[in-house]
Design an enzyme around this catalytic site. Structure first.
Site, PDB file in Angstrom:
ATOM      1  N   ASP A 121       8.769   5.960   5.114  1.00 15.46           N
ATOM      2  CA  ASP A 121       8.438   6.106   6.532  1.00 15.46           C
ATOM      3  C   ASP A 121       9.095   5.016   7.372  1.00 15.46           C
ATOM      4  OD1 ASP A 121       6.827   4.040   5.634  1.00 15.46           O
ATOM      5  OD2 ASP A 121       4.984   4.820   6.494  1.00 15.46           O
ATOM      6  N   VAL A 171      16.433   3.246   1.574  1.00 17.67           N
ATOM      7  CA  VAL A 171      15.418   3.984   0.828  1.00 17.67           C
ATOM      8  C   VAL A 171      14.697   4.964   1.752  1.00 17.67           C
ATOM      9  CG1 VAL A 171      13.284   3.748  -0.515  1.00 17.67           C
ATOM     10  CG2 VAL A 171      15.125   2.056  -0.761  1.00 17.67           C
ATOM     11  N   ASN A 173       0.809  -1.218   0.000  1.00 20.39           N
ATOM     12  CA  ASN A 173       0.000   0.000   0.000  1.00 20.39           C
ATOM     13  C   ASN A 173       0.847   1.275   0.000  1.00 20.39           C
ATOM     14  OD1 ASN A 173       0.446  -1.011   2.850  1.00 20.39           O
ATOM     15  ND2 ASN A 173      -0.256   1.059   3.306  1.00 20.39           N
ATOM     16  N   LYS A 174       2.169   1.142   0.237  1.00 23.05           N
ATOM     17  CA  LYS A 174       3.014   2.343   0.298  1.00 23.05           C
ATOM     18  C   LYS A 174       4.467   1.960   0.074  1.00 23.05           C
ATOM     19  CE  LYS A 174       3.410   1.953   5.329  1.00 23.05           C
ATOM     20  NZ  LYS A 174       3.255   2.633   6.623  1.00 23.05           N
ATOM     21  N   LYS A 193      16.500 -10.681   8.993  1.00 22.38           N
ATOM     22  CA  LYS A 193      16.800 -10.721   7.561  1.00 22.38           C
ATOM     23  C   LYS A 193      17.824 -11.816   7.241  1.00 22.38           C
ATOM     24  CE  LYS A 193      13.943  -7.563   6.221  1.00 22.38           C
ATOM     25  NZ  LYS A 193      12.740  -7.941   5.427  1.00 22.38           N
ATOM     26  N   ASN A 228       7.133  -8.672   0.557  1.00 21.10           N
ATOM     27  CA  ASN A 228       7.728  -7.379   0.883  1.00 21.10           C
ATOM     28  C   ASN A 228       7.402  -6.912   2.298  1.00 21.10           C
ATOM     29  OD1 ASN A 228       8.711  -4.472   0.264  1.00 21.10           O
ATOM     30  ND2 ASN A 228       6.554  -4.200   0.791  1.00 21.10           N
ATOM     31  N   ASP A 278      -2.985  -9.784   6.418  1.00 18.05           N
ATOM     32  CA  ASP A 278      -2.118  -9.607   7.582  1.00 18.05           C
ATOM     33  C   ASP A 278      -1.230 -10.837   7.640  1.00 18.05           C
ATOM     34  OD1 ASP A 278      -0.900  -9.532  10.061  1.00 18.05           O
ATOM     35  OD2 ASP A 278      -2.715  -9.021  11.172  1.00 18.05           O
ATOM     36  N   VAL A 279       0.055 -10.681   7.367  1.00 17.21           N
ATOM     37  CA  VAL A 279       0.949 -11.833   7.234  1.00 17.21           C
ATOM     38  C   VAL A 279       1.181 -12.556   8.551  1.00 17.21           C
ATOM     39  CG1 VAL A 279       2.097 -10.781   5.251  1.00 17.21           C
ATOM     40  CG2 VAL A 279       3.113 -10.541   7.539  1.00 17.21           C
ATOM     41  N   TYR A 328      16.025  -6.665  13.960  1.00 21.68           N
ATOM     42  CA  TYR A 328      15.770  -6.542  12.519  1.00 21.68           C
ATOM     43  C   TYR A 328      16.832  -7.256  11.676  1.00 21.68           C
ATOM     44  CZ  TYR A 328      15.015  -4.454   7.946  1.00 21.68           C
ATOM     45  OH  TYR A 328      14.802  -4.264   6.592  1.00 21.68           O
TER      46      TYR A 328
END
Length: 245
Positions: A204, A201, A13-14, A172, A88, A61-62, A168
């Site tokens: 937000d 990138v 969505n963004k 990954k 993603n 919702d994953v 985080y």
């Protein structure tokens, strides 16, 4: 069955996810916009359609098994198969000032939430969509990762990899390892499965810090989602080539 290729992008969505959806749509794909928030999802679908993309919304919702199952059922009803899945959707988890996650003070609930989204969410979605991917002549799976998941780069004192991110970054690394396991499982088939690093990138997600635009960040994932038959599988790529594990 329609010859139009079908893609699903989670977290579309963004930001980078939206640009992946837009890029695939610009290449003639019909694109499912996977997102939790209904208003943002439908706004994204409207923007994509206004730009000429054949887009449809997929409530997703994953972290929720029932939501993922319902999403697979919706894609089956609307499209009948899936040619490209781009995982993603991801979260960073709560950060201290300076975008730091100190391993000595890490809240285990933060770690659980990050792994549930960034790793387990990929497994949930991928396994739910596999029956649809198997109907494609050239199925592609792309897991959006990050160079901070590269153990080689993290362990090299001469490489600037950014702050310590104890939830985080390992999520990954876990995702990268999982990508290899899926690729091994489908070795010798036409299903190509790779990880993509978008780079730093300005979205937000990063507090709009970073030298790259969302469109630039989407490029590697789009390339991997549209690989020709016989292309690489079980690898980790950024714009400049292969990222070391």
């Amino acid at each position: 069955m329609s010859e139009t290729r079908i893609a699903l992008v989670t977290g579309a969505n963004k930001g980078i996810g939206y640009e992946i959806a837009a890029g695939l749509g610009g290449r003639g794909y019909r694109v499912g916009v996977g997102a939790r928030d209904a208003d943002r999802r439908e706004t994204a679908v409207g923007k994509l359609r206004a730009a000429g993309v054949d887009a449809f919304g997929v409530p997703l919702d994953v972290t929720d098994d029932r939501s993922v199952t319902a999403a697979a059922e919706l894609v089956e009803r609307l499209a009948g198969r899936l040619d490209a899945l781009v995982n993603n959707a991801g979260i960073s988890g709560e950060m201290d000032p300076g975008w730091v996650q100190d391993p000595t003070a890490l809240d285990l609930e933060v770690l659980r939430a990050v792994v549930d989204t960034n790793v387990m969410g990929v497994v949930r979605v991928t396994n739910a969509m596999l029956p649809l991917l198997r109907r494609s002549a050239s199925p592609r799976i792309v897991n959006v990762s990050s160079s901070v998941g590269s153990l080689t780069r993290q362990a090299d004192p001469d490489v600037e990899i950014g702050p310590i991110m104890a939830a985080y970054a390992p999520s990954k690394s876990f995702l990268n390892a999982l990508t290899v396991q899926y690729a091994r499982r489908f070795a010798g088939t036409n299903m190509l499965i790779n990880a993509a690093c978008p780079g730093l990138v300005a979205t937000d997600f990063t507090g709009f810090q970073g030298p790259r635009t969302p469109e630039q960040g989407a490029a590697a994932a789009i390339r991997l989602a549209t690989l020709p038959d016989g292309g690489p599988t079980g690898s980790f790529f950024e714009d400049d080539g292969v990222v070391p594990w």
